[in-house]
Design a protein around this motif. Structure first.
Motif, PDB file in Angstrom:
ATOM      1  N   ARG A 130       0.789  -1.629   0.092  1.00  8.66           N
ATOM      2  CA  ARG A 130       0.176   0.257   0.301  1.00  8.66           C
ATOM      3  C   ARG A 130       0.679   0.875   0.129  1.00  8.66           C
ATOM      4  O   ARG A 130       1.894   1.108   0.164  1.00  8.66           O
ATOM      5  CB  ARG A 130      -1.308  -0.472   1.746  1.00  8.66           C
ATOM      6  CG  ARG A 130      -1.969  -1.321   1.031  1.00  8.66           C
ATOM      7  CD  ARG A 130      -3.368  -0.895   2.538  1.00  8.66           C
ATOM      8  NE  ARG A 130      -3.860  -2.178   2.491  1.00  8.66           N
ATOM      9  CZ  ARG A 130      -3.968  -3.522   2.886  1.00  8.66           C
ATOM     10  NH1 ARG A 130      -2.844  -3.775   2.672  1.00  8.66           N
ATOM     11  NH2 ARG A 130      -4.591  -4.072   2.662  1.00  8.66           N
ATOM     12  N   GLN A 131       0.550   1.604  -0.461  1.00  5.50           N
ATOM     13  CA  GLN A 131       1.471   3.460  -0.534  1.00  5.50           C
ATOM     14  C   GLN A 131       1.691   4.499   0.463  1.00  5.50           C
ATOM     15  O   GLN A 131       3.026   4.521   0.844  1.00  5.50           O
ATOM     16  CB  GLN A 131       0.335   4.323  -1.701  1.00  5.50           C
ATOM     17  CG  GLN A 131       1.421   5.575  -1.884  1.00  5.50           C
ATOM     18  CD  GLN A 131       0.744   6.565  -3.213  1.00  5.50           C
ATOM     19  OE1 GLN A 131      -0.196   6.382  -3.175  1.00  5.50           O
ATOM     20  NE2 GLN A 131       1.445   8.092  -3.460  1.00  5.50           N
ATOM     21  N   ASP A 132       0.650   3.871   1.212  1.00  6.05           N
ATOM     22  CA  ASP A 132       0.913   4.691   2.775  1.00  6.05           C
ATOM     23  C   ASP A 132       2.803   4.154   3.741  1.00  6.05           C
ATOM     24  O   ASP A 132       2.951   4.636   4.400  1.00  6.05           O
ATOM     25  CB  ASP A 132      -0.064   5.046   3.662  1.00  6.05           C
ATOM     26  CG  ASP A 132      -0.803   3.743   3.912  1.00  6.05           C
ATOM     27  OD1 ASP A 132      -1.234   2.380   3.252  1.00  6.05           O
ATOM     28  OD2 ASP A 132      -0.991   2.991   5.391  1.00  6.05           O
ATOM     29  N   PHE A 133       1.891   2.427   3.725  1.00  2.00           N
ATOM     30  CA  PHE A 133       3.003   1.719   4.653  1.00  2.00           C
ATOM     31  C   PHE A 133       3.951   2.058   3.681  1.00  2.00           C
ATOM     32  O   PHE A 133       5.313   2.061   4.173  1.00  2.00           O
ATOM     33  CB  PHE A 133       2.350   0.064   3.902  1.00  2.00           C
ATOM     34  CG  PHE A 133       3.503  -0.830   4.830  1.00  2.00           C
ATOM     35  CD1 PHE A 133       3.027  -1.351   6.077  1.00  2.00           C
ATOM     36  CD2 PHE A 133       4.339  -1.098   4.459  1.00  2.00           C
ATOM     37  CE1 PHE A 133       3.791  -1.797   7.283  1.00  2.00           C
ATOM     38  CE2 PHE A 133       5.049  -2.052   5.360  1.00  2.00           C
ATOM     39  CZ  PHE A 133       4.648  -2.517   6.506  1.00  2.00           C
ATOM     40  N   THR A 134       4.290   1.800   2.007  1.00  3.99           N
ATOM     41  CA  THR A 134       5.341   2.499   1.277  1.00  3.99           C
ATOM     42  C   THR A 134       6.296   3.494   2.332  1.00  3.99           C
ATOM     43  O   THR A 134       7.366   3.687   2.119  1.00  3.99           O
ATOM     44  CB  THR A 134       5.082   2.023  -0.020  1.00  3.99           C
ATOM     45  OG1 THR A 134       5.070   0.899  -0.111  1.00  3.99           O
ATOM     46  CG2 THR A 134       6.417   3.005  -0.344  1.00  3.99           C
ATOM     47  N   GLN A 135       5.466   4.501   2.213  1.00  2.00           N
ATOM     48  CA  GLN A 135       5.530   5.843   2.435  1.00  2.00           C
ATOM     49  C   GLN A 135       6.369   5.721   3.873  1.00  2.00           C
ATOM     50  O   GLN A 135       7.226   6.491   3.983  1.00  2.00           O
ATOM     51  CB  GLN A 135       4.909   7.274   2.666  1.00  2.00           C
ATOM     52  CG  GLN A 135       5.242   8.303   2.625  1.00  2.00           C
ATOM     53  CD  GLN A 135       3.909   9.397   2.935  1.00  2.00           C
ATOM     54  OE1 GLN A 135       2.835   8.612   2.757  1.00  2.00           O
ATOM     55  NE2 GLN A 135       3.955  10.364   2.256  1.00  2.00           N
TER      56      GLN A 135
END
Length: 235
Positions: free
Chosen positions: A71-76
């Protein structure tokens, strides 16, 4: 518009879709079942990680490097400890670089969706079942082995415990304070929490912290490592 024209148009579209799929084959998903309730992915950066699990005899198994789809938020959020290692750790001689290990839990045995391009699809898992942990690099193998075997006790370091460590194990205290420093360093979009410690069966103390939530989702609430009600008071 005649019926023949509609049929012809449908045939053309079907042929176009078929040609596209033939030229651009879609990845298929397989499922990797591990003989363990825990899986560990040591994050290497660049959306890649090394997969580990602890076998029934307590041995740590390295299953190789995989791409990670997240997920994008986790990657960030994963970028925060990387930046902490670059910007804060060099300023403190007592700090160690923090390894990031994504811990995945399933009480019925971990099952990982894997695409045929060697990609673990973390974004297909329930975010409550995994999160990112930070562990001082010299303790990582011991951390994974302890968690994988269940031979540990997880605790929050109390003020009494910190005072005890100050006199009996100051280096561990400094690493506990490092996880708290990461907590203060964390931006609003990635809430890392520190001041936790594992005590293994042989008395080894391992400081750790973890990602509690992002500005989008909570992570890891199903893991006992994030639901700690016991305090470490020393001794």
């Amino acid at each position: 518009m005649g019926r023949g024209f509609v049929v012809a148009a449908v045939v053309v579209v079907a042929l176009a879709v078929g040609l596209y799929l033939w030229l651009h084959p879609q990845p298929t998903t397989q499922y990797m079942r591990l003989n363990s309730n825990y899986a560990f992915i040591l994050y290497n950066g660049n959306n890649q990680g090394t997969l580990y699990y602890v076998g029934p005899h307590g041995n740590l198994h390295d299953l190789g490097t995989f791409n990670l789809e997240m997920r994008q938020d986790f990657t960030q959020a994963l970028n925060v400890p990387l930046q902490f290692n670059q910007n804060v750790v060099p300023q403190h001689s007592s700090y160690e670089p923090l390894d990031q290990v994504i811990v995945i839990y399933n009480p019925n045995g971990v099952v990982l969706p894997v695409a045929n391009n060697n990609t673990i699809l973390l974004n297909k898992l329930d975010p409550e079942s995994y999160t990112d942990f930070v562990v001082p690099q010299n303790y990582l193998d011991k951390f994974m082995t302890a968690v994988g075997t269940g031979n540990y006790k997880a605790m929050v370091v109390s003020a009494y415990g910190a005072n005890y460590l100050q006199y009996h194990n100051p280096q561990v205290l400094k690493l506990v304070l490092e996880t708290m420093d990461l907590q203060h360093y964390s931006p609003q979009y990635a809430d890392f929490i520190g001041r936790y410690i594992i005590e293994t069966n042989n008395g080894t103390l391992i400081p750790y912290g973890f990602l509690g939530s992002t500005n989008v989702l909570s992570y890891g609430n199903n893991l006992s490592l994030t639901n700690v009600n016991t305090f470490y008071n020393g001794g």
